[in-house]
Motif scaffolding. Sequence first.
Motif, PDB file in Angstrom:
ATOM      1  N   GLN A   1      39.528  32.657  34.418  1.00 55.94           N
ATOM      2  CA  GLN A   1      39.688  33.376  35.204  1.00 55.94           C
ATOM      3  C   GLN A   1      40.548  34.775  34.545  1.00 55.94           C
ATOM      4  OE1 GLN A   1      41.784  32.102  38.676  1.00 55.94           O
ATOM      5  NE2 GLN A   1      40.056  30.344  39.061  1.00 55.94           N
ATOM      6  N   ARG A   2      39.979  35.289  33.482  1.00 53.79           N
ATOM      7  CA  ARG A   2      40.312  36.334  32.744  1.00 53.79           C
ATOM      8  C   ARG A   2      39.314  37.677  32.949  1.00 53.79           C
ATOM      9  NH1 ARG A   2      44.408  33.095  32.816  1.00 53.79           N
ATOM     10  NH2 ARG A   2      46.093  34.055  31.783  1.00 53.79           N
ATOM     11  N   ALA A   3      38.187  37.438  33.569  1.00 52.04           N
ATOM     12  CA  ALA A   3      37.311  38.404  33.964  1.00 52.04           C
ATOM     13  C   ALA A   3      36.539  37.914  35.272  1.00 52.04           C
ATOM     14  CB  ALA A   3      36.483  38.658  32.911  1.00 52.04           C
ATOM     15  N   HIS A   4      36.036  38.781  36.189  1.00 59.03           N
ATOM     16  CA  HIS A   4      35.345  38.502  37.423  1.00 59.03           C
ATOM     17  C   HIS A   4      33.968  38.176  37.073  1.00 59.03           C
ATOM     18  CE1 HIS A   4      33.446  38.963  41.373  1.00 59.03           C
ATOM     19  NE2 HIS A   4      34.860  38.584  41.729  1.00 59.03           N
ATOM     20  N   ARG A   5      33.381  37.336  37.993  1.00 57.14           N
ATOM     21  CA  ARG A   5      32.113  36.745  37.433  1.00 57.14           C
ATOM     22  C   ARG A   5      31.213  37.989  37.578  1.00 57.14           C
ATOM     23  NH1 ARG A   5      28.670  32.747  41.652  1.00 57.14           N
ATOM     24  NH2 ARG A   5      26.605  33.044  40.447  1.00 57.14           N
ATOM     25  N   ALA A   6      31.131  38.925  38.384  1.00 53.93           N
ATOM     26  CA  ALA A   6      30.477  40.093  38.458  1.00 53.93           C
ATOM     27  C   ALA A   6      30.266  40.755  37.080  1.00 53.93           C
ATOM     28  CB  ALA A   6      30.944  41.121  39.438  1.00 53.93           C
ATOM     29  N   ASP A   7      31.341  40.992  36.149  1.00 52.02           N
ATOM     30  CA  ASP A   7      31.306  41.640  35.001  1.00 52.02           C
ATOM     31  C   ASP A   7      30.843  40.635  33.895  1.00 52.02           C
ATOM     32  OD1 ASP A   7      32.443  43.817  36.284  1.00 52.02           O
ATOM     33  OD2 ASP A   7      34.460  42.835  36.346  1.00 52.02           O
TER      34      ASP A   7
ATOM     35  N   ARG B   1      40.578  37.604  38.587  1.00 52.91           N
ATOM     36  CA  ARG B   1      40.460  39.080  38.621  1.00 52.91           C
ATOM     37  C   ARG B   1      39.644  39.853  39.219  1.00 52.91           C
ATOM     38  NH1 ARG B   1      44.488  37.670  35.861  1.00 52.91           N
ATOM     39  NH2 ARG B   1      44.934  37.834  33.679  1.00 52.91           N
ATOM     40  N   PRO B   2      39.900  40.911  39.928  1.00 54.82           N
ATOM     41  CA  PRO B   2      38.819  41.700  40.575  1.00 54.82           C
ATOM     42  C   PRO B   2      37.751  42.080  39.914  1.00 54.82           C
ATOM     43  CG  PRO B   2      40.876  43.113  40.582  1.00 54.82           C
ATOM     44  CD  PRO B   2      41.301  41.672  39.843  1.00 54.82           C
ATOM     45  N   PRO B   3      36.702  42.569  40.278  1.00 54.57           N
ATOM     46  CA  PRO B   3      35.566  43.164  39.389  1.00 54.57           C
ATOM     47  C   PRO B   3      36.236  44.636  38.924  1.00 54.57           C
ATOM     48  CG  PRO B   3      34.760  42.402  41.615  1.00 54.57           C
ATOM     49  CD  PRO B   3      36.268  42.447  41.745  1.00 54.57           C
ATOM     50  N   ARG B   4      35.610  44.716  37.775  1.00 56.93           N
ATOM     51  CA  ARG B   4      36.279  45.907  37.064  1.00 56.93           C
ATOM     52  C   ARG B   4      35.817  47.216  37.716  1.00 56.93           C
ATOM     53  NH1 ARG B   4      32.804  45.751  32.747  1.00 56.93           N
ATOM     54  NH2 ARG B   4      34.119  43.910  31.962  1.00 56.93           N
ATOM     55  N   ALA B   5      34.850  47.362  38.535  1.00 52.79           N
ATOM     56  CA  ALA B   5      34.623  48.630  39.546  1.00 52.79           C
ATOM     57  C   ALA B   5      35.668  48.829  40.334  1.00 52.79           C
ATOM     58  CB  ALA B   5      33.386  48.528  39.982  1.00 52.79           C
ATOM     59  N   GLU B   6      36.353  47.621  41.046  1.00 58.07           N
ATOM     60  CA  GLU B   6      37.620  47.555  41.941  1.00 58.07           C
ATOM     61  C   GLU B   6      38.609  48.052  41.127  1.00 58.07           C
ATOM     62  OE1 GLU B   6      39.776  44.457  44.856  1.00 58.07           O
ATOM     63  OE2 GLU B   6      37.702  44.007  44.537  1.00 58.07           O
ATOM     64  N   GLN B   7      38.674  47.449  39.826  1.00 55.92           N
ATOM     65  CA  GLN B   7      40.191  47.815  39.158  1.00 55.92           C
ATOM     66  C   GLN B   7      40.253  49.364  38.965  1.00 55.92           C
ATOM     67  OE1 GLN B   7      40.689  45.274  35.933  1.00 55.92           O
ATOM     68  NE2 GLN B   7      39.474  43.888  36.691  1.00 55.92           N
TER      69      GLN B   7
END
Length: 268
Positions: free
Chosen positions: A224-230, A258-264
């Motif tokens: 869970q160090r990156a969101h699936r979408a990324d 982690r939230p998606p990169r775009a959300e961050q």
Amino acid sequence: MSAVVAVIDDLREEGDELDDLVGALDGPDWLGPTPAERWSIAHQIAHLSWTDEVALLAATEPDRFGDEVAKALAAPEAFVDEAADALVAAHAPDALLARWREGRQRLEKVLRDAPDGTRIPWYGPAMSVASMASARLMETWAHGQDVADALGVARTPTARLRHVARIGVRARNYAFMVRGITAPEEEFRVELRTPEGETVAYGPEDGAQRITGPLLDFCLLVTQRAHRADLAVTAEGAAADQWLGIAQAFAGPPGPGRPPRAEQERLR
């Protein structure tokens, strides 16, 4: 070289790589935030120090380790944060670094000296020496990723990621169980590409439920160090797709991930 010795060697190398990242940091840098909410770099190292020490206790004084399990059961959502907070509050960065170094060296020696067939109690089922070393490697890599992200450092993937992926695959049913979901009975096929172009595979070749993607991306997903979408990890089959949304390689309650990169980026 035995498989047990090999994974302990890999654990040492993973710790040394993270040590290279934090060993030269100035004191104020240790207080810098990481992607984990409320956790500084100091918290990341404090957590690893604490878990190494708890693993050492489990391997050498299993009766006393039972007290640690009782603490976890009494406050399952808080005991990890409380342990990290306490160490950060009690130690200056140089002392915290020294404590982590000493603890992981002591644990390594105990694991190397353990007799064949040793089982080490843990927060779930008892673990073999190789499994304990793999679990410590997984955590070291995952929290090392938090530190690397905080410092803006891109780490080079290594063959040690195979240990992380294996734990992620083996923890499939656990990820369902901690969410109160009945795990699928059928085995999944997992095929992961290493940076060298090789394939690491788990499960039956003809499995209808399939996971494919880069080895690194799968490891980022299950820790869970990156969101699936990324990530470039894909699923074939409804059950496999469901697993990718809840996968976790670590014990304990489901993490927030982690939230998606775009959300961050929107929140910055």
